[in-house]
Design an enzyme around this catalytic site. Structure first.
Site, PDB file in Angstrom:
ATOM      1  N   ASP A  74       3.796  -0.198 -31.882  1.00  0.00           N
ATOM      2  CA  ASP A  74       2.477   0.348 -32.171  1.00  0.00           C
ATOM      3  C   ASP A  74       2.710   1.730 -32.763  1.00  0.00           C
ATOM      4  O   ASP A  74       3.182   2.637 -32.061  1.00  0.00           O
ATOM      5  CB  ASP A  74       1.650   0.438 -30.885  1.00  0.00           C
ATOM      6  CG  ASP A  74       0.273   1.032 -31.112  1.00  0.00           C
ATOM      7  OD1 ASP A  74       0.009   1.586 -32.200  1.00  0.00           O
ATOM      8  OD2 ASP A  74      -0.548   0.976 -30.161  1.00  0.00           O
ATOM      9  N   TYR A 167     -10.001   6.449 -46.512  1.00  0.00           N
ATOM     10  CA  TYR A 167      -8.950   5.794 -47.296  1.00  0.00           C
ATOM     11  C   TYR A 167      -8.376   6.766 -48.326  1.00  0.00           C
ATOM     12  O   TYR A 167      -7.161   6.894 -48.486  1.00  0.00           O
ATOM     13  CB  TYR A 167      -9.512   4.557 -47.992  1.00  0.00           C
ATOM     14  CG  TYR A 167      -8.475   3.739 -48.720  1.00  0.00           C
ATOM     15  CD1 TYR A 167      -7.776   2.731 -48.061  1.00  0.00           C
ATOM     16  CD2 TYR A 167      -8.184   3.965 -50.070  1.00  0.00           C
ATOM     17  CE1 TYR A 167      -6.816   1.975 -48.723  1.00  0.00           C
ATOM     18  CE2 TYR A 167      -7.235   3.225 -50.731  1.00  0.00           C
ATOM     19  CZ  TYR A 167      -6.552   2.227 -50.057  1.00  0.00           C
ATOM     20  OH  TYR A 167      -5.591   1.485 -50.713  1.00  0.00           O
ATOM     21  N   LYS A 171      -4.460   8.237 -48.549  1.00  0.00           N
ATOM     22  CA  LYS A 171      -3.587   8.038 -49.712  1.00  0.00           C
ATOM     23  C   LYS A 171      -3.204   9.366 -50.353  1.00  0.00           C
ATOM     24  O   LYS A 171      -2.048   9.564 -50.761  1.00  0.00           O
ATOM     25  CB  LYS A 171      -4.262   7.116 -50.734  1.00  0.00           C
ATOM     26  CG  LYS A 171      -4.434   5.681 -50.243  1.00  0.00           C
ATOM     27  CD  LYS A 171      -3.110   5.069 -49.810  1.00  0.00           C
ATOM     28  CE  LYS A 171      -3.251   3.642 -49.321  1.00  0.00           C
ATOM     29  NZ  LYS A 171      -1.988   3.098 -48.761  1.00  0.00           N
ATOM     30  N   THR A 202      -2.564 -10.478 -51.146  1.00  0.00           N
ATOM     31  CA  THR A 202      -2.239 -10.532 -49.720  1.00  0.00           C
ATOM     32  C   THR A 202      -3.191 -11.469 -48.989  1.00  0.00           C
ATOM     33  O   THR A 202      -4.217 -11.896 -49.528  1.00  0.00           O
ATOM     34  CB  THR A 202      -2.334  -9.144 -49.084  1.00  0.00           C
ATOM     35  OG1 THR A 202      -3.702  -8.699 -49.168  1.00  0.00           O
ATOM     36  CG2 THR A 202      -1.431  -8.146 -49.783  1.00  0.00           C
TER      37      THR A 202
END
Length: 286
Positions: A74, A167, A171, A202
């Protein structure tokens, strides 16, 4: 993938490799003959609606010609991450490549960030802080090797809106981590880069596309998850590896420069203009 000097079998760690980009990267590194430590939380196929486990990825690495070593981690648990790299140290005493890919990605939901669950910000913990923690533990092993590479899996969302503010922050932060780590690692012949991936084929992406009305489904060719792994293997083997250190690079452009193709022989296209990348290279881009 070689050490650049015909040395011992390369050793790599790929975080978040139960499925998706990490799985493809790990398999591609296995194709190059590397020993790859595969990390993630998924140990049973039912652990995720998209399937995939660290053991499955490790087995595919073996089939590809490398050696896969699954390690349940984890990446929100600093002690578990430290133990992972202690295991690498005990097994090999060194490391060639670290790929920071683990990220806690939330579902794409409509509305503003204030209308979505606050858990979306967890991506800044497992996805940015976790990159730092893994790199912290990997750096001494990379330095001991005398040559090394840290890769953060990046995206055009670093400079253009994509999905959410969390997000974009993750990045952009991954790019900056690579740039600043590269400065401190350069005297040790260890490179750090961020590689921007395009639209990937994916499990998660296929499920999302299948949920859309037929007329709304994108039809453009998508990069295989293995493509970025092929680029990483070629970059590590390149004599001018350190030339790229500190940069955020578009995977499709770097692949073209290194002569890397996708698994079907195609050359993925750069999305610099479509997704808002700088029309002229950003200072950290070539």
């Amino acid at each position: 993938m070689t050490t650049g000097s015909g040395g011992p079998t390369p050793v790599a760690v790929v975080t978040g490799a139960s499925r998706g980009a990490g799985k493809g990267i790990a398999i591609a590194l296995g194709e190059s003959g590397a020993t790859v430590y595969v990390t993630g939380r998924s140990q049973q196929p039912t652990d995720s609606p998209h399937g995939g486990t660290i053991a499955e990825t490790a087995a595919l690495i073996d089939e590809a010609g490398g050696k896969g070593i699954p390690v349940a981690v984890d990446h929100g648990d600093d002690e578990a991450v430290a133990e992972l790299f202690d295991q690498v140290r005990r097994d090999h005493g060194r490391l060639d490549v670290l790929v920071n890919n683990a990220a806690k990605v939330s579902p794409v939901l409509p509305g503003g960030f204030w209308e979505k669950p606050l858990e979306a910000a967890d991506l800044i913990n497992v996805g940015l802080r976790s990159h730092y923690v893994a790199s912290f533990h990997a750096a001494p092993l990379l330095i001991a090797n005398g040559r090394g590479l840290i890769v953060n899996t990046g995206h055009y969302g670093a400079v253009a809106y994509f999905h959410s503010p969390a997000y974009g922050a993750q990045k952009a932060g991954a790019d900056k981590l690579a740039a600043d780590m590269a400065k401190e690692l350069r005297p040790h012949n260890v490179a750090a880069v961020s590689i921007w991936m395009g639209g990937l084929d994916t499990e998660r992406a296929r499920a999302y596309i299948d949920s859309l009305p037929p007329e709304s489904r994108p039809t453009a060719r998508r990069e295989s998850p293995q493509f970025t792994g092929r680029v990483i293997a070629a970059l590590y083997a390149a004599d001018d590896l350190m030339h790229y250190s500190g940069r955020a690079v578009i995977g499709a452009e770097l692949g073209a420069r290194l002569g890397v193709t996708d698994i079907d022989g195609s050359a993925p296209l750069s999305l610099r203009y479509e997704l808002g990348g700088p029309p002229e290279p950003h200072p950290t881009l070539w």
